[in-house]
Design an enzyme around this catalytic site. Sequence first.
Site, PDB file in Angstrom:
ATOM      1  N   GLY A 124     -10.158   8.319   7.064  1.00 45.94           N
ATOM      2  CA  GLY A 124     -10.605   7.005   7.516  1.00 45.94           C
ATOM      3  C   GLY A 124     -10.732   6.000   6.402  1.00 45.94           C
ATOM      4  O   GLY A 124     -10.526   4.798   6.615  1.00 45.94           O
TER       5      GLY A 124
ATOM      6  N   ILE B 287      -5.007  10.010  11.797  1.00 45.73           N
ATOM      7  CA  ILE B 287      -4.417  10.307  10.500  1.00 45.73           C
ATOM      8  C   ILE B 287      -4.555  11.799  10.225  1.00 45.73           C
ATOM      9  O   ILE B 287      -5.650  12.358  10.273  1.00 45.73           O
ATOM     10  CB  ILE B 287      -5.105   9.510   9.376  1.00 45.73           C
ATOM     11  CG1 ILE B 287      -5.048   8.000   9.649  1.00 45.73           C
ATOM     12  CG2 ILE B 287      -4.478   9.847   8.024  1.00 45.73           C
ATOM     13  CD1 ILE B 287      -3.666   7.416   9.670  1.00 45.73           C
TER      14      ILE B 287
ATOM     15  N   TYR C 233     -16.982  -1.819   6.002  1.00 43.32           N
ATOM     16  CA  TYR C 233     -18.420  -2.022   6.188  1.00 43.32           C
ATOM     17  C   TYR C 233     -18.625  -2.550   7.604  1.00 43.32           C
ATOM     18  O   TYR C 233     -19.163  -3.638   7.807  1.00 43.32           O
ATOM     19  CB  TYR C 233     -18.977  -3.029   5.176  1.00 43.32           C
ATOM     20  CG  TYR C 233     -18.844  -2.619   3.731  1.00 43.32           C
ATOM     21  CD1 TYR C 233     -18.730  -1.287   3.356  1.00 43.32           C
ATOM     22  CD2 TYR C 233     -18.838  -3.573   2.716  1.00 43.32           C
ATOM     23  CE1 TYR C 233     -18.615  -0.919   2.027  1.00 43.32           C
ATOM     24  CE2 TYR C 233     -18.724  -3.208   1.388  1.00 43.32           C
ATOM     25  CZ  TYR C 233     -18.608  -1.884   1.052  1.00 43.32           C
ATOM     26  OH  TYR C 233     -18.493  -1.518  -0.269  1.00 43.32           O
TER      27      TYR C 233
END
Length: 542
Positions: free
Chosen positions: A186, A244, A480
């Site tokens: 990630g 992924i 974030y």
Amino acid sequence: MASSFFTIFSIFLLVLFSIDSHASSPSIPIQQSFLQCMSSLNNTLSIPTSLFYTPDNSSSFNSILQSSAQNLRYLVPSMPKPEFIFTPLTEPHAQVAVACSNRLGIHLRVRSGGHDYEGASYVSEIESPFIVIDMAQLRAVDVNTQESTAWVQAGATTGELYYWIAEKSSIHGFPAGVCSSLGIGGHITGGAYGSMMRKYGLAADNVLDARIVDAQGRTLDRTAMGEDLFWAIRGAGGGSFGVILAWKLKLVPVPEKVTVFTVTKTLEQGATRILYKWQQVVDKLDEDLFIRVIIKSASGDPKGKRTVTTSYNALFLGDVDRLIQVMGKSFPELGLTRNDCTQTSWIGAVLYIAGFPNGTSTPPEVLLQGKSLFKNYFKAKSDFVRAPIPEAALLGLWNRYLLDENPYMIWTPYGGMMSRVPESQTPFPHRSGTIFKIQYVASWQDGDKDPSKHMDWVRKLYNYMTPYVSKSPREAYVNYRDLDLGMNRRRNTTFAEASSWGSKYYKGNFYRLAKIKSRFDPDNFFWHEQSIPVIPGRKKNG
């Protein structure tokens, strides 16, 4: 490396399309339906039931749920929990799990390192029931120093990647995150910056290839997915285009000896003046030098009066002698001395910048533990700054800063390579013209009787900063994640609605991302609170 999987995956796909799609029967538990589906897709693939964690066994379920979740705010009892957590042992396990989630109509969340700031990788407040695929057991790292490359699976952490690079070579490194427990799967999807970003750019700028599972259950490498999708997955955040499986990374050269330092200044020691000067020079410094500022509070005198501390935490890709010359010429106001500096290896610098208690003397093996040093309850926000914040504004900032019990900010420098990469090269657009990035964090301990006060504090601080940060749009960093910016409240959220947050993360790249999403996942299988939306009518030929 990916070719060996394609024959197996093609068989999976043929079987998948030979079975009529249907939703799980209400009378059959979701886990049972899932196992039946996985077996029907490939009855030669061993799928141990031990890979499933359900609330029925609360001890093991809670253990795996909490294992990598970084924001404890999303583990409280009132938060929705998944029907089960599946922990694939192999890449085909992950591929079949995605195919069955789609076939059974089960909402899916995918977690590699659990650092999603708003818990979107392991919590769903917008669609239920849901399941979690936790990639933690897929953590192989294959380093090839002759080619200066590495294949790294999604569940590996940045710390593991750094460790195995350093095991093979003292002159290779990789420019990814400072925190050593970030899940590499990630992390890179959001761009991924770290202490070598001014020299080598983002982690996403140094990806050569990838393996992903798309919404149809196919496993694709760069050639198979095409350049549009390869562009999208390197900066658009996780959970929008596929799962992924692994990244192929381009390693970068590092000196055998680098230098680190931390110099702390309080308000009483002229911190405001020095920080104003830092803003003026930091993006123009030698690109071998990275100096971030960690801003906290501390007792300022014996009576306990609080003050603001600004800690200049730095990595220099060179020796002490050259660093002293660079600082004396460009930033003498900090007053750096040789005694402030430690010369070490690149892996020693990784440990130092990551904040391990013994710094450069910490054994590198600690990076293999994958444990976070900062797991707590928190709310974070971000900004990008394009002009120095005036000293008067900094004084106003300190007044508001000290209203919280445990205030925390990090100011991260740009310039160097970050200014030379075009905004459109990856979805991450925060490039030329940016001086530094701000991360604001409010954190608190379990048992705090009024956590909302900390949330209010960080939002008020963010509002105060409005005149001094980027505008039209006010930019934010997708790694974030901040749901205050807006969120998808339903699967068919429109592009216009999603632009409230999408333009802040991606600027002019947002529309291109939505077009790619519409082509590769037109049914919006991969979606969450801030996933890329589909543009109706734009599918394969859109």
